[in-house]
Design an enzyme around this catalytic site. Structure first.
Site, mmCIF file in Angstrom:
data_model
loop_
_atom_site.group_PDB
_atom_site.id
_atom_site.type_symbol
_atom_site.label_atom_id
_atom_site.label_comp_id
_atom_site.label_asym_id
_atom_site.label_seq_id
_atom_site.Cartn_x
_atom_site.Cartn_y
_atom_site.Cartn_z
ATOM 1 N N ASP A 355 -4.303 9.485 -6.416
ATOM 2 C CA ASP A 355 -3.473 9.671 -5.161
ATOM 3 C C ASP A 355 -2.881 8.010 -4.501
ATOM 4 O O ASP A 355 -1.934 7.443 -4.311
ATOM 5 C CB ASP A 355 -2.556 9.662 -5.524
ATOM 6 C CG ASP A 355 -1.983 11.186 -5.999
ATOM 7 O OD1 ASP A 355 -1.159 11.342 -7.099
ATOM 8 O OD2 ASP A 355 -1.792 11.979 -5.250
ATOM 9 N N TYR A 443 4.511 16.568 -4.223
ATOM 10 C CA TYR A 443 3.532 17.278 -3.481
ATOM 11 C C TYR A 443 3.834 16.377 -2.390
ATOM 12 O O TYR A 443 3.943 15.092 -1.739
ATOM 13 C CB TYR A 443 1.690 17.128 -4.200
ATOM 14 C CG TYR A 443 0.943 18.412 -4.386
ATOM 15 C CD1 TYR A 443 1.224 19.088 -3.074
ATOM 16 C CD2 TYR A 443 1.402 18.690 -5.353
ATOM 17 C CE1 TYR A 443 0.640 20.618 -3.642
ATOM 18 C CE2 TYR A 443 1.458 20.054 -5.850
ATOM 19 C CZ TYR A 443 0.543 20.402 -5.118
ATOM 20 O OH TYR A 443 -0.254 21.680 -5.588
HETATM 21 CU CU LIG Z 1 -1.681 22.487 -5.216
#
Ligand SMILES: [Cu+2]
Ligand SMILES: *[C@@H]1O[C@H](CO)[C@@H](O)[C@H](O)[C@H]1NC(C)=O
Ligand SMILES: *[C@@H]1O[C@H](CO)[C@@H](O)[C@H](O)[C@H]1NC(C)=O
Ligand SMILES: *[C@@H]1O[C@H](CO)[C@@H](O)[C@H](O)[C@H]1NC(C)=O
Length: 712
Positions: A355, A443
């Site tokens: 990421d 996330y």
């Molecule tokens: Cu996770």
């Protein structure tokens, strides 16, 4: 423009955009439109000076990010550079090229700032250009094309282009209609492709996968399973279309909305009375010159970073005897974040994102939510980033800084009555926290750097947000055949939470009392007594060994073969002759169990060990490589460590990987309660004795007392 706030959320890991709206309209910095950001509470407004050098003409510290004017100047130098005269590259990153370390170390406030340089990565005509622009000379001093197998992080324009390609694809259109989904309800993400062999090389690719947002904002819980497009970003074409999930129902939208305004039932628990910590005299920290944080015995430079999220530099703590400032860490930041999913299916195998290098932890760090992300008395810092057109834009309130009192104890002792000494000594623990939250697609990663007055630094990562889920024909575990072919638990009807890991690798350039340090393993060894020596048969002994080379500094943690790991300055000793040092105290110790020759693990070989120590090299910053997107892993920490350089009494860098295995459960639906882990950097023989012995206790008379106010 009604979509701009939504679109800012899209600049992500798995970027998501409503399929019908793709233009990117970031907030632009303009000199006329000098925005003063709304902060929270007018008293604090007056007490805490705001950073203003985003708008300053000149930087105030060698490590200060490029100012808006410097970014604009870089752009104009690039515009007049011959190779770019006919067409300007898409700017994938444009940031300060930090001066050499010795220049930064020698610099004192009032000295001229070392020459300012910009490090630029652009993509033009399928080529990656890495340039260094000298702002004082007005020249490009370095220009390399395609220096590695990988590509720079994707820009918003890349992602928009990929979504447009999907949008105009007939097969995609057919599949969406066949599943009975309205186009206006489709939201898509753009997971990275990873690297899985020859047919993916030489072109920038991205996957497109979609969700139905019908009846919910939480489209993540409504996957259109098995529909995957592989898009060539530059050629703007679909190179692979895969539609394997038509038989899998799209999960229901019921109970997926996580917003407060969408809850129509009160929680089944007694409500909590409000808690607020007040600082009537204001906070005890100061932010000077925009980026220098001073608090208690600590001083450090704090700045936002598009890729790392935030960077702490020149962290120094006061000596508890002399009050002089002593170096602890030259630079610390999250270098890479690797998230492999554990599902070999066609629509899932590639999900193994990095990421930081593929999307950016700073670019995805949205404005923090006052009173909820950070307490009332927090101080907020803005980021100044650069769009694909090379122009700056402001990311407001992306870092918060606050003092924390969580009711903890920093040290104590009380005496039992048998001693007839009535001693009850206790000290409250106050700490300073710098925080960002990166919303990398589904996330949310909460990054905290917490400083204690006893010299300890705690680095914590919290995980929240939405699971990446997989559609499933099953509504109940009883329907699942004995030969369980699911890759994770059922977390709601027709929703599987696929098992995955999270690894966050930190770059920690520790400089304990100077740059030349050594790495010491302090191994706990079981010793046996000789017969007759003692009623005891065994005991533990701490055995120190200085590590000579990088190879011996690749550490896999072992519960039954434990060691402490110290960084010491061999030429700086305490009164007692111990070298001054810090140790890394592991936590979040999940290790990657993937095969070392599995393609995602080759690229993320920096997670093969929990701890590494390398020789300092200013270009070795990004554990997954400078160009991480689709990289083959030839520029990772693991490769650098293979050089096996001497590291004894040298300038060295410590790398620590915080790991999480995540087996989802029902409580992770529809949004995950935060799970966190942390590790610490703790002084070892750094101070002559307990550095907070003389800390003051709390007394009633010193503390603010807030009385319940009448309700009008
Ligand atoms: Cu996770
Ligand atoms: C999908 O195809 C239909 C029929 O060809 C067409 O009318 C529609 O505009 C297409 N939708 C999109 C979003 O391209
Ligand atoms: C660090 O060690 C190198 C040799 O490895 C030496 O040249 C240098 O002077 C040392 N630096 C300091 C600050 O002691
Ligand atoms: C520094 O690192 C780069 C990239 O790993 C490498 O090419 C270079 O040779 C290194 N320099 C030294 C002095 O080791």
């Amino acid at each position: 423009m009604e979509t701009s706030s939504y679109l800012r959320l899209c600049f992500i890991l798995f970027t998501l955009l409503l399929i019908s709206v793709c233009p990117w309209s970031p907030v632009r910095y303009t000199f006329k439109n000098r925005r003063i950001h709304t902060k929270f509470g007018s008293i604090l407004e007056a007490q805490v000076p705001k950073p203003n050098n985003l708008f300053a003409d000149t930087p105030l510290h060698p490590l200060d990010p490029l100012t808006a004017q410097e970014i604009i100047k870089t752009r104009s130098i690039l515009l007049s550079y011959a190779p770019f005269s006919s067409s300007f590259p898409a700017i994938h990153s444009l940031y300060l090229d930090e001066p050499e370390k010795n220049q930064v170390l020698e610099w004192k406030k009032g000295d001229p700032i070392p020459p300012r340089k910009a490090h630029v990565i652009g993509v033009l005509g399928r080529q990656t250009h890495v340039l260094v622009v000298d702002l004082d000379l007005g020249l490009i001093t370095s220009h390399v094309t395609d220096p590695g197998s990988g590509y720079p992080a994707l820009t918003m324009e890349d992602l928009s282009a990929a979504l447009q390609v999907a949008h105009s694809n007939e097969e995609f259109n057919n599949s969406i209609r066949a599943r009975g989904v309205e186009f206006s309800d489709v939201s898509c993400m753009t997971p990275s492709v990873g690297w899985y062999g020859l047919n993916e090389e030489g072109r920038r690719l991205v996957k497109v996968q979609c969700y139905s947002g019908q009846g919910t904002v939480n489209y993540y819980m409504r996957p259109i399973e098995g529909l995957t497009l592989t898009v060539d970003i530059d050629r703007q074409e679909v190179v692979q279309f895969s539609d394997t999930g038509r038989a899998i129902p799209i999960p229901n939208s019921a109970n997926t909305d996580y917003r407060y305004t969408a809850q129509d039932d009160a929680p089944k628990m007694e409500p909590l009375n409000p808690i607020s910590i007040e600082q009537p005299k204001g906070p005890s920290f100061r932010v000077e010159d925009g980026h220098i944080v001073k608090w208690a015995n600590w001083v450090f430079h704090l700045k936002p970073d598009h890729r790392a999220g935030m960077i702490i530099s020149r962290a120094m703590v006061q000596d508890s005897e002399t009050g002089g400032l002593r170096s602890v860490m030259y630079k610390g930041f999250a270098s890479e974040l690797f998230v492999p999913y554990m599902d070999p299916d066609e629509a899932w195998y590639f999900k193994s994102c990095m990421d930081a290098g593929e999307f950016g932890l700073g670019i995805t760090a949205m404005s923090l939510v006052p009173l909820n992300d950070c307490p009332r008395y927090a101080y907020y810092m803005d980021g100044l980033f650069v769009g694909p057109d090379g122009l700056p834009y402001v990311q407001p309130n992306m870092i918060c800084l606050f003092e924390r009192y969580a009711g903890d104890i920093s040290w104590r002792h009380s005496e039992l009555p048998i001693t007839s000494m009535e001693i009850r000594e206790s000290r409250p623990k106050m700490t300073l926290v710098a925080r960002i939250v990166a919303s990398v697609g589904n996330y949310d990663y909460i990054f905290d750097w917490e400083f204690q007055t006893d010299g300890l630094i705690r680095i914590k990562v919290g995980l929240s947000g939405m699971l990446m889920v997989k559609g499933s024909p099953y509504e109940n575990v009883r329907q699942i055949p004995k030969k369980n072919e699911l890759y994770g638990p059922l977390v709601s009807e027709n929703v599987v939470g696929v098992v995955h890991d999270h690894f966050i690798t930190f770059h920690l350039d520790m400089d304990i009392d100077g740059t030349n340090n050594s790495f010491v393993k302090v191994k706990l060894v079981k010793e046996k007594t000789v017969p007759g020596q003692s009623p005891r048969k065994s005991y533990l002994k701490a055995k120190r060994r200085v590590v000579e080379r990088e190879e011996d500094a690749r550490i896999k943690l072992k519960l039954y073969d434990p060691s402490e790991f110290h960084l010491v300055n061999p030429s700086k000793q305490s009164r007692l002759g111990n070298p001054t040092g810090y140790k890394v105290v592991p936590g979040g110790t999940a290790a990657s169990l993937l095969d070392h020759n599995d393609p995602p693990q080759i690229r993320a070989a920096f997670t093969n060990n929990q701890i590494w120590v390398t020789r300092y090299n200013r270009t070795e910053q990004w554990a997954g490589g400078l160009l991480a997107y689709q990289s083959k892993g030839e520029d990772t920490l693991a490769v650098w460590s293979e050089r096996n350089r001497p590291i004894e009494n040298k300038d060295i860098v410590l790398w620590y990987t915080l790991g999480f295995h995540h087996i989802p459960c029902q409580e992770d639906f529809p949004v995950m309660p935060t799970v966190s882990s942390s590790f610490e950097l703790k002084p070892v023989n750094f101070f002559e004795s307990n550095p907070i012995l003389r800390a003051q206790p709390n007394f009633e008379k010193d503390l603010p007392v807030c009385r319940p106010s009448s309700s009008d």
